[in-house]
Design a protein around this motif. Structure first.
Motif, PDB file in Angstrom:
ATOM      1  N   LYS A  80      34.692  41.397  39.676  1.00 49.95           N
ATOM      2  CA  LYS A  80      34.982  41.250  38.254  1.00 49.95           C
ATOM      3  C   LYS A  80      35.505  39.848  37.955  1.00 49.95           C
ATOM      4  N   LYS A  81      36.405  39.338  38.801  1.00 48.77           N
ATOM      5  CA  LYS A  81      36.942  37.990  38.605  1.00 48.77           C
ATOM      6  C   LYS A  81      35.834  36.936  38.684  1.00 48.77           C
ATOM      7  N   GLU A  83      32.611  37.373  38.113  1.00 46.86           N
ATOM      8  CA  GLU A  83      31.744  37.497  36.938  1.00 46.86           C
ATOM      9  C   GLU A  83      32.384  36.847  35.711  1.00 46.86           C
ATOM     10  N   GLU A  84      33.712  36.951  35.606  1.00 40.34           N
ATOM     11  CA  GLU A  84      34.406  36.359  34.456  1.00 40.34           C
ATOM     12  C   GLU A  84      34.262  34.851  34.397  1.00 40.34           C
ATOM     13  N   ILE A  85      34.132  34.213  35.556  1.00 41.87           N
ATOM     14  CA  ILE A  85      33.965  32.757  35.571  1.00 41.87           C
ATOM     15  C   ILE A  85      32.498  32.363  35.785  1.00 41.87           C
ATOM     16  N   GLN A  86      31.616  33.375  35.605  1.00 43.92           N
ATOM     17  CA  GLN A  86      30.166  33.169  35.718  1.00 43.92           C
ATOM     18  C   GLN A  86      29.765  32.647  37.104  1.00 43.92           C
ATOM     19  N   GLN A 148      43.189  35.235  42.811  1.00 48.74           N
ATOM     20  CA  GLN A 148      42.360  36.246  42.157  1.00 48.74           C
ATOM     21  C   GLN A 148      42.909  37.660  42.341  1.00 48.74           C
TER      22      GLN A 148
END
Length: 372
Positions: A80-81, A83-86, A148
């Motif tokens: 998830k972390k 994905e949040e920063i692409q 993270q």
């Protein structure tokens, strides 16, 4: 073991997982001291997909459900972390492949515990740094890992191995093995035992901090060897942290320290020529810079101050563990020859002595990057 016998040995467990296509190859991965690791190649529609397939050492890890619950929870959080920063979650975090029954592991008819992960292509792992940049990337990855997971609920984690980095307990186990001496090996390590006993009070340092709640328990990897980081083959940037079996509540200083122990030594941990064993301050500095850049503001001042303590503690602890295993008959760490654990233990104690000679320099390096 020939390929046919190897396939027969693994077939029951392989059949329980939803691998796509036809199995075309099984390779043995000889890295790691604990588990049996294989790489499975499957072919489908002219495409080959590879997977990591492991038989986990049930003598070491006796609670597979708790172990895999830790891994699944942490990898989902990391994904998830990322994905949040692409980022690329397919290459930057391990993904557990479920069984056909949608569980994270399979226990076979012999009681062995199997699991599978995605294979991260075009990556490499190193037993020893080939450049200072390799240590910077490793430090950055483990620092990012701490940051993270800073908001991951530590209370949700199980203890994979009780007292894993309780150095006091490791010392007690060593002294008991010395007293019992089942294989009559004690006389081989009298000098090493004397070295360890002179540092018995030091072994209490982190446990005292824990008892006083002076430093926080965090989500820690607890086995931060250099070869537990995958680097991109092309860019040499850190990709993914692997070998997640010992993720549990712990101290950030120990994660820092184990990486220094294994990555910033001028020699591999089983080098028998002790003249070659020393802390490389340049590698230490590169790792420290990367680690503190990665952690950002997530660490407390006392944790940062004790990073160098973590390096010495983990090196001493591993020396104690190797020598304990040597006394007890080499039942924990895989060995390649009779005195392998003896050589490893001596190697680690030599590295401890060199750290003590460079103690002030180690702190100065930490402070240099703490301020940036």
């Amino acid at each position: 073991m020939d390929k046919l016998k190897l396939r027969e040995k693994l077939q029951e467990a392989i059949d329980q997982f939803s691998f796509p296509g036809q199995l075309i190859e099984i390779e043995i991965n000889k890295q790691g001291h604990i588990n049996d690791t294989y790489v499975l190649s499957f072919s489908k529609d002219d495409q080959v997909q590879r997977y990591i397939f492991q038989r986990v050492n049930k003598g070491v890890f006796q609670q597979p459900e708790a172990l895999m619950e830790n891994i699944v929870g942490v990898t989902k959080h990391l994904r998830k972390k990322i994905e949040e920063i692409q980022g690329d979650p397919h290459r930057q975090v391990l993904q557990v492949l479920p069984t056909k029954d949608q569980t994270a592991y399979y226990i076979d008819s012999k009681g062995d515990f199997w699991r599978s992960y995605n294979f991260i292509e075009d990556s490499l792992s190193l037993d020893q740094a080939q450049s200072p940049e390799d240590l910077f990337q490793t430090g950055l990855a483990f620092g990012n890992f701490q940051r993270q997971l800073a908001d991951y609920p530590v209370k949700n984690l199980h203890q994979s191995i009780a007292d894993f980095h309780n150095t006091e307990k490791r010392l007690e186990n060593f002294l008991r093995a010395m007293k019992e001496d089942p294989l009559k090996r004690r006389d081989q390590i009298l000098d090493e035992a004397d070295f360890i006993l002179k540092r018995a009070d030091f072994c209490k340092t982190f446990m005292d901090l824990e008892r006083k709640k002076a430093v926080p328990l965090r989500v820690t990897h607890n086995d931060t060897k250099l070869n537990n980081i995958l680097l991109d083959k092309t860019t040499r940037k850190a990709l993914c942290i692997v070998d997640l079996d010992t993720i549990m509540p712990g101290l950030a200083m120990n994660d820092f320290g184990d990486a220094i122990r294994s990555g910033a030594s001028k020699a591999l941990e089983d080098e028998v020529d002790l003249d070659k064993v020393a802390l490389d301050l340049d590698l230490y500095e590169h790792f420290t810079r990367g680690f503190l850049q990665g952690t950002g503001k997530s660490l407390e001042d006392l944790e940062i101050y004790h990073l160098r303590t973590g390096a010495k503690m983990m090196t001493l602890e591993n020396g104690i563990r190797f020598l304990t295993d040597y006394l007890e008959g080499d039942s924990y760490f895989k060995i390649a020859y009779a005195d392998h654990n003896l050589d490893r233990g001596r190697n680690q104690l030599k590295l401890v002595a060199d750290m003590e000679n460079k103690w002030q320099q180690m702190l100065e390096i930490v402070n240099r990057y703490k301020e940036k």
